[in-house]
Design an enzyme around this catalytic site. Sequence first.
Site, PDB file in Angstrom:
ATOM      1  N   HIS A 250       0.849  -1.189   0.000  1.00 16.97           N
ATOM      2  CA  HIS A 250       0.000   0.000   0.000  1.00 16.97           C
ATOM      3  C   HIS A 250       0.880   1.232   0.000  1.00 16.97           C
ATOM      4  O   HIS A 250       1.908   1.271   0.674  1.00 16.97           O
ATOM      5  CB  HIS A 250      -0.917   0.006   1.231  1.00 16.97           C
ATOM      6  CG  HIS A 250      -2.077   0.945   1.119  1.00 16.97           C
ATOM      7  ND1 HIS A 250      -1.948   2.301   1.357  1.00 16.97           N
ATOM      8  CD2 HIS A 250      -3.380   0.736   0.791  1.00 16.97           C
ATOM      9  CE1 HIS A 250      -3.123   2.879   1.183  1.00 16.97           C
ATOM     10  NE2 HIS A 250      -4.012   1.967   0.843  1.00 16.97           N
TER      11      HIS A 250
ATOM     12  N   ASP B  85      -7.825  -3.950  -0.713  1.00 17.13           N
ATOM     13  CA  ASP B  85      -8.364  -4.076  -2.071  1.00 17.13           C
ATOM     14  C   ASP B  85      -8.331  -5.527  -2.538  1.00 17.13           C
ATOM     15  O   ASP B  85      -9.226  -5.980  -3.247  1.00 17.13           O
ATOM     16  CB  ASP B  85      -7.564  -3.200  -3.038  1.00 17.13           C
ATOM     17  CG  ASP B  85      -7.665  -1.732  -2.696  1.00 17.13           C
ATOM     18  OD1 ASP B  85      -8.797  -1.254  -2.494  1.00 17.13           O
ATOM     19  OD2 ASP B  85      -6.629  -1.059  -2.603  1.00 17.13           O
TER      20      ASP B  85
END
Length: 429
Positions: free
Chosen positions: A307, A364
Amino acid sequence: MSDFAELILEGKSYQLPIVTGAENEKAIDINALRAQTGYITLDSGYKNTGATESAITFLDGEEGILRYRGYPIEQLAEKSSFIEVAYLLIYGKLPSQAELDFFANEIKIHTLVNEDMRKILDGFPSAAHPMGILSALVSSLTAFYPESLKSNQTKEEVDLSIIRLMAKLSTIAAWSYKNSMGHPVNYPKNKLDYCSNFLHMMFAYPTEEYEINPVVVDALNKLLILHADHEQNCSTSTVRLVGSAHASLYSSVSAGISALWGPLHGGANQAVIEMLEAIKADGGDSKKYIEKAKDKNDPFRLMGFGHRVYKNFDPRATIIKKTADEVLTALGINDPILNIAMELEQAALTDPYFVERKLYPNVDFYSGIIYRAIGIPTEMFTVMFALGRLPGWIAQWKEMREAKEPIGRPRQVYTGATERDYTSISERQ
């Protein structure tokens, strides 16, 4: 430590105030910089620029911390509901039972949309992307509620706009899906809670009863909570910037939806599924793609791992991994795509290459798996993101307006041609 920073320009010294946040974050206040020095700062993408002071969300990427109004995301995801978290974000405190009941009930009774909106929906081709429909219909709410355009709305008028948007976005989102499928739309049912009602509007058919799975409802609640706010990201900053012009809540959120639509922002979980489908089409050999990911000369990149903000781990991923496992077990799904996903997850969690580089599965990755498992198509993933992010957008818009923040007006460093004379077309080369 002094309470100012010293800047020396062309031999002259300037003192810039130091601002300290509630969690001891430090910032240099440059509000008066241009007026005092004639200089501006250059910060492409605003990566080091604080555009506002906010009391809504605290995010520490290095430590893997995410808190809404001071409450750890782990506690909210475990103990709260999406509607309760929405109230917390928008109004700054956890509601009493009476406040929560009133808020939830007000949302229920406003989920119907004006029948004329169906005429607008019918004008979209079935191939229209659901995000385009969502943005357009949210913007059109200003036509149905013109009082929302007033820049000096009363608190009661603002609250009504908030309730209407919270209520109607789920209906519009579900209808955008039904439009893409060529199916008749489902009207909301007030007897259902927020997430159950959304699933009903998405998946029920007029020919049969729709059975709501409590495991799926719980998973959707958690997913929406985890996406409810994430500090000053692209779409949130868009909502605040548009709102700073005193645009209506509906117009501002419509702009945020459009920003979220961009593949670099809201499309990450869709990219995960598309990657998995590509691996399946190539024979389904996950080990091959793990090795490709390790090869610095190979352009292939694993989607949904690591991330940009969280440097050690994504606290939301830890929560949602357990939920993903529960959903897959409860639904008993045997999907080759999801099997590939689990193989990639195991490699990322155990292979030293990924562990050392902190390329862990992020929110995600798991959200894409859950959405696919419960039957939501990939083109709807970003719509689901918008549904979850709505309370954060509303809270940020409301905070900005209540603070009477000035209209946003970024500066630039001009790099074009210097002054030159106009030439007639006959003389141009």
